[in-house]
Design an enzyme around this catalytic site. Structure first.
Site, PDB file in Angstrom:
ATOM      1  CG  HIS A 159      18.910  47.329 -12.085  1.00 23.78           C
ATOM      2  ND1 HIS A 159      18.209  47.230 -13.463  1.00 23.78           N
ATOM      3  CD2 HIS A 159      18.223  46.427 -11.390  1.00 23.78           C
ATOM      4  CE1 HIS A 159      17.337  46.370 -13.591  1.00 23.78           C
ATOM      5  NE2 HIS A 159      17.347  45.806 -12.232  1.00 23.78           N
ATOM      6  CB  CYS A 160      16.158  50.531  -8.190  1.00 24.24           C
ATOM      7  SG  CYS A 160      15.339  50.712  -6.589  1.00 24.24           S
ATOM      8  N   PRO A 161      16.244  47.239  -7.805  1.00 25.74           N
ATOM      9  CG  PRO A 161      17.445  45.543  -6.368  1.00 25.74           C
ATOM     10  CD  PRO A 161      17.691  46.899  -6.912  1.00 25.74           C
ATOM     11  N   GLY A 164      12.164  47.568  -9.544  1.00 27.97           N
ATOM     12  CA  GLY A 164      12.104  46.887 -10.903  1.00 27.97           C
ATOM     13  C   GLY A 164      12.460  47.512 -12.183  1.00 27.97           C
ATOM     14  CG  ASN A 165      12.734  50.416 -15.351  1.00 34.92           C
ATOM     15  OD1 ASN A 165      13.798  49.752 -15.951  1.00 34.92           O
ATOM     16  ND2 ASN A 165      11.990  51.170 -15.743  1.00 34.92           N
TER      17      ASN A 165
END
Lengths: 399, 149
Positions: A159-161, A164-165
């Site tokens: 999950h890559c902040p 954002g997804n």
């Protein structure tokens, strides 16, 4: 009639009436976007003025092209479905959970929690499949549950902040291309920013105001390069080995730790793996957000809805006849308490309804008149099969 | 018709699987490719001959596997789309209101829907069964509803 996106149970954010999906918290994504856009604007507005004149007008043009490419990849990564596996229906959950061993207390009085693993052999290697109690499904190999988005994602990477997804099977290529194109773009901006600075010093000998914005752009690019290029290199290595970040962290295919472990998904050589991951076929989104929710408690006017969507009659008939039994079970649920999942009642109602249906079709038997909930013929006449007998034909038209 | 027996050692919240539905799970023995198990579920014993069932699921599997096999055209299409920054997908064929990249995988899933519809008409319907398109179930299971007990 709610659309599927309106009844989506996870924690992801659904945007544009079901056309886009992203994580709920996009604050870090906005930071990423701001950094890229602001740096690019500063570069194009200030640095390129001198560079276009002294070097070539293709410098700003190439910068603009790269900027657009980076933005496209970023937006695609952020707003596309990463490969979310839709949650299981209550019936499926009941079926699977009835097969799992329940919680037990053994002879020593120790509590053993319900077993939710099963082994499966894939190309000579044993995988453990886990049952996801949240999503009510057996997680396919390589998929994982993202706690931030509360979904199971196919070929879950991470999950890559910043983006954002979640990054999963469907948007991994966009994520990777974003990394690579951003690396190239950062280098480009940094190099030409330095060139611009050198030119300013050479031509104007610092008689002008100090070029703070140019220096700022160079610094942003310089510090971004370390992280972006590093991450890009890491993912290049992962792609060549056909592994995901999640599997790398867990050491699923780590040959040093488990020498007899093989990666059954490896195509053999790095180039083949790259081609497959980056340019191979993409599963369409399984969420089908824009369709009507025909689950529990939904109404039975689906045919009229599809008819009005402007689809061709053939498509409408496909939509209706493709899932006759779903409407059947909806009918039973509507007759019972739709709010309760009391599946024990379903079978009795199906029996009652099927016995009350006429054996012969109305009309000449070639065309099936579709009735909506009020019993009045709905829009459109759908051609059904003539060789089906009894309940089946009526099931094709019952809506 | 009674529902199946509750589990032993279970708590007061008994899990009752639906008695009128049989589920065909995914078969992961060949990896993550789209494939369903060809084993006849217990509830369908006697309702449909095993060879027929195996053939039906086999045909569906063939279509699904073809969906994810990369052909040269799929790779070229992806390369071309990549070069345009994936803006080419916006110009591709649209389905209803939403623009989606209608590549071979989507078309294959649509042909699976048509095949399921055909099988419902010819194979399952006369036996008072109804197969639900696996796309409706997120490709997790193939659900077969027993229309009559």
């Amino acid at each position: 009639m709610p659309k599927r996106w309106e009844v989506y149970p996870g924690k992801s954010q659904v945007l544009c009436s079901g056309r886009c999906i992203s994580a709920k918290n996009l604050s870090v994504f906005y930071l990423t976007l701001a950094l890229i856009v602001i740096s690019s604007c500063l570069f194009l507005a200030f640095d390129c003025r001198l560079l276009a004149v002294t070097l070539s007008p293709s410098v700003p043009v190439l910068a603009a092209v790269q900027f657009i490419f980076v933005l496209c990849c970023l937006l695609r990564t952020t707003f596309s479905d990463p490969g979310i596996i839709p949650r299981g229906t209550p019936d499926e959950a009941a079926w699977i959970e009835s097969q799992l061993e329940g919680p037990q207390v053994d002879r020593d009085g120790n509590y053993r929690p319900p077993v939710r693993l099963k082994d499966v052999q894939i190309n000579g290697r044993v995988f453990k499949l886990k049952y996801c109690f949240t999503c009510k499904l057996w997680r396919p190999p390589r998929s994982s549950h993202c706690s931030t988005c509360d979904n199971c994602v196919d070929r879950f990477d991470h999950h890559c902040p910043w983006v954002g997804n979640c990054v999963g099977r469907r948007n991994y290529r966009y994520f990777y291309l974003f990394l690579i194109s951003l690396s190239v773009y950062c280098l480009y901006v940094m190099v030409f920013g330095i060139v611009n600075l050198v030119l300013l010093i050479m031509i104007f000998s610092l008689t002008l105001a100090p070029p703070t914005l140019t220096v700022l752009t160079i610094l942003v690019a310089f510090f971004s390069i370390w992280s972006v290029v590093g991450l890009g290199g890491f993912h290049t290595m992962l792609i060549c080995r056909e592994t995901s970040t999640n599997e790398d962290i867990k050491g699923s295919f780590n040959q040093r730790r488990h020498p007899d472990l093989i990666n059954p998904f490896d195509q053999g050589n790095g180039l083949a793996n790259c081609c497959f991951v980056l340019f191979g076929p993409v599963t369409p989104s399984l969420l089908n957000f824009r369709e009507d929710e025909i689950g529990l408690g939904s109404s039975i006017s689906l045919v009229t809805n599809n008819g009005r969507n402007g689809a061709s009659a053939a498509a409408a008939s496909t939509a209706v006849t493709a899932t006759p039994a779903v409407r059947y079970s909806n009918l039973t649920r509507n007759n019972n308490d739709a709010a309760s999942n009391s599946v024990g009642h379903v079978n009795n109602s199906v029996q009652v309804i099927s016995e009350s249906l006429p054996a012969q079709l109305p009309g000449d038997g070639n065309d099936v008149i579709v009735k909506n909930g009020n019993g009045a013929p709905a829009d459109g006449v759908i051609s059904g099969g003539t060789d089906a007998v009894g309940v089946t034909s009526v099931a094709d038209c019952i809506v | 018709m009674s529902s199946s027996k509750p589990l032993p050692n279970s708590s007061s919240a008994t899990i009752l699987p639906p008695a009128n539905k049989a589920f065909v799970p995914r078969d992961y023995s060949h990896g993550t490719e789209l494939r369903f198990s060809t084993e006849l579920p217990a509830k369908l014993q006697g309702r449909i001959p095993e060879e027929v069932f195996t053939a039906v699921i086999g045909n569906i599997n063939q279509l699904l596997i073809a969906a994810e096999t990369g052909s040269a055209s799929v790779y070229l299409e992806s390369c071309f789309a990549c070069l345009t920054g994936y803006l080419a997908y916006i110009c591709m064929e649209t389905q209803y209101e939403k623009p989606i990249p209608v590549n071979s995988t989507t078309k294959c899933l649509r042909s699976v829907s048509r095949l399921v519809e055909e099988y419902n008409r010819t194979v399952f319907g006369p036996r008072n069964l109804s197969m639900i398109d696996p796309s409706e179930r997120g490709l997790r299971v193939i659900e077969i509803v027993l229309l009559r007990p």
